[in-house]
Scaffold this motif. Structure first.
Motif, mmCIF file in Angstrom:
data_model
loop_
_atom_site.group_PDB
_atom_site.id
_atom_site.type_symbol
_atom_site.label_atom_id
_atom_site.label_comp_id
_atom_site.label_asym_id
_atom_site.label_seq_id
_atom_site.Cartn_x
_atom_site.Cartn_y
_atom_site.Cartn_z
ATOM 1 N N LEU A 89 0.828 -1.213 0.000
ATOM 2 C CA LEU A 89 0.000 0.000 0.000
ATOM 3 C C LEU A 89 0.861 1.261 0.000
ATOM 4 O O LEU A 89 0.619 2.182 -0.783
ATOM 5 N N LEU A 90 1.851 1.302 0.878
ATOM 6 C CA LEU A 90 2.701 2.486 0.973
ATOM 7 C C LEU A 90 3.578 2.655 -0.257
ATOM 8 O O LEU A 90 3.930 3.774 -0.626
ATOM 9 N N LYS A 118 3.452 13.522 -5.000
ATOM 10 C CA LYS A 118 2.353 13.576 -5.979
ATOM 11 C C LYS A 118 1.025 13.895 -5.301
ATOM 12 O O LYS A 118 0.087 14.341 -5.955
ATOM 13 N N LEU A 119 0.958 13.651 -3.988
ATOM 14 C CA LEU A 119 -0.255 13.975 -3.230
ATOM 15 C C LEU A 119 -0.253 15.427 -2.737
ATOM 16 O O LEU A 119 -1.167 15.848 -2.050
ATOM 17 N N MET A 164 7.993 6.347 -0.984
ATOM 18 C CA MET A 164 6.914 7.294 -0.684
ATOM 19 C C MET A 164 7.291 8.731 -1.057
ATOM 20 O O MET A 164 6.433 9.607 -1.091
ATOM 21 N N VAL A 182 1.998 4.901 -2.616
ATOM 22 C CA VAL A 182 1.721 6.261 -2.155
ATOM 23 C C VAL A 182 2.958 7.112 -2.372
ATOM 24 O O VAL A 182 4.021 6.815 -1.832
ATOM 25 N N ASN A 183 2.822 8.160 -3.178
ATOM 26 C CA ASN A 183 3.921 9.100 -3.372
ATOM 27 C C ASN A 183 3.482 10.426 -2.764
ATOM 28 O O ASN A 183 2.591 11.095 -3.297
ATOM 29 N N LEU A 184 4.088 10.773 -1.639
ATOM 30 C CA LEU A 184 3.691 11.974 -0.901
ATOM 31 C C LEU A 184 3.820 13.246 -1.735
ATOM 32 O O LEU A 184 2.997 14.145 -1.626
#
Length: 180
Positions: free
Chosen positions: A27-28, A35-36, A99, A31-33
């Motif tokens: 899951l992590l 890009k968020l 991430m 997740v690219n912080l």
């Protein structure tokens, strides 16, 4: 009987961690912080560090086996705890890197591409399989059920060593394609 209770007590944790760790990592990993919209710096310095930690883990595993074969139980125990700590440190750095940074694509072509993906896929599959094996092996040592510990350690050791060594190999093969 007390040793069996210790094993039984930890079995729930072993099953839980063996499922949760790969799921959380998967899951992590997605997740690219940045890009968020989070203002975080890419941790692009981490891959050579966590590859080195994998190499150190491999050396520690070999030293731990030599220690126990030479009757140095306490040294073996300390080395194994260190190997587990190194594996946890690797995992934290690996997730932190992914991430905060874009994934690096392997740029090799021809046969080397197939070699790389074979090593990568076996590394990933065995890194999931090794989690319960390490935990079971460790708990059996804690419970002082050394006959069972020794039996599973003979399976755990080569797989864990393979995962540690191929972690380094994967890094070395992909490192020319990193963008810093």
């Amino acid at each position: 009987m007390e040793n069996q209770n210790l094993e039984t007590k930890y079995n729930k944790w072993i099953v839980t961690l063996s499922i949760v760790i790969p799921l959380v990592v998967a899951l992590l990993f997605g997740v690219n912080l940045r890009k968020l919209g989070f203002d975080v710096q890419p941790l692009s310095f981490l891959p050579p560090i966590y590859a080195t930690v994998n190499g150190i883990t491999a050396i520690i595993l070999i030293l731990a086996v030599r220690a126990i074969k030479n009757g140095k139980v306490k040294l073996h125990e300390n080395l194994m705890k260190t190997a587990i700590a190194c594996s946890v440190a690797f995992l934290v750095m690996y997730v932190a890197y992914h991430m905060t940074s874009d994934s690096t694509k392997f740029g090799g072509e021809g046969v080397i591409k197939y070699v790389y993906y074979f090593i990568l896929v076996t590394h990933i599959i065995l890194s999931i399989i090794i989690i319960p094996l390490v935990l079971i092996t460790y708990v059996r040592a804690l419970a002082e059920v050394f006959d069972k510990h020794k039996k599973i350690a003979r399976i755990t050791f080569p797989i864990w060593l393979y995962v540690a060594v191929t972690g380094v190999v994967v890094y070395l093969m992909i490192s020319p394609y990193y963008v810093y």
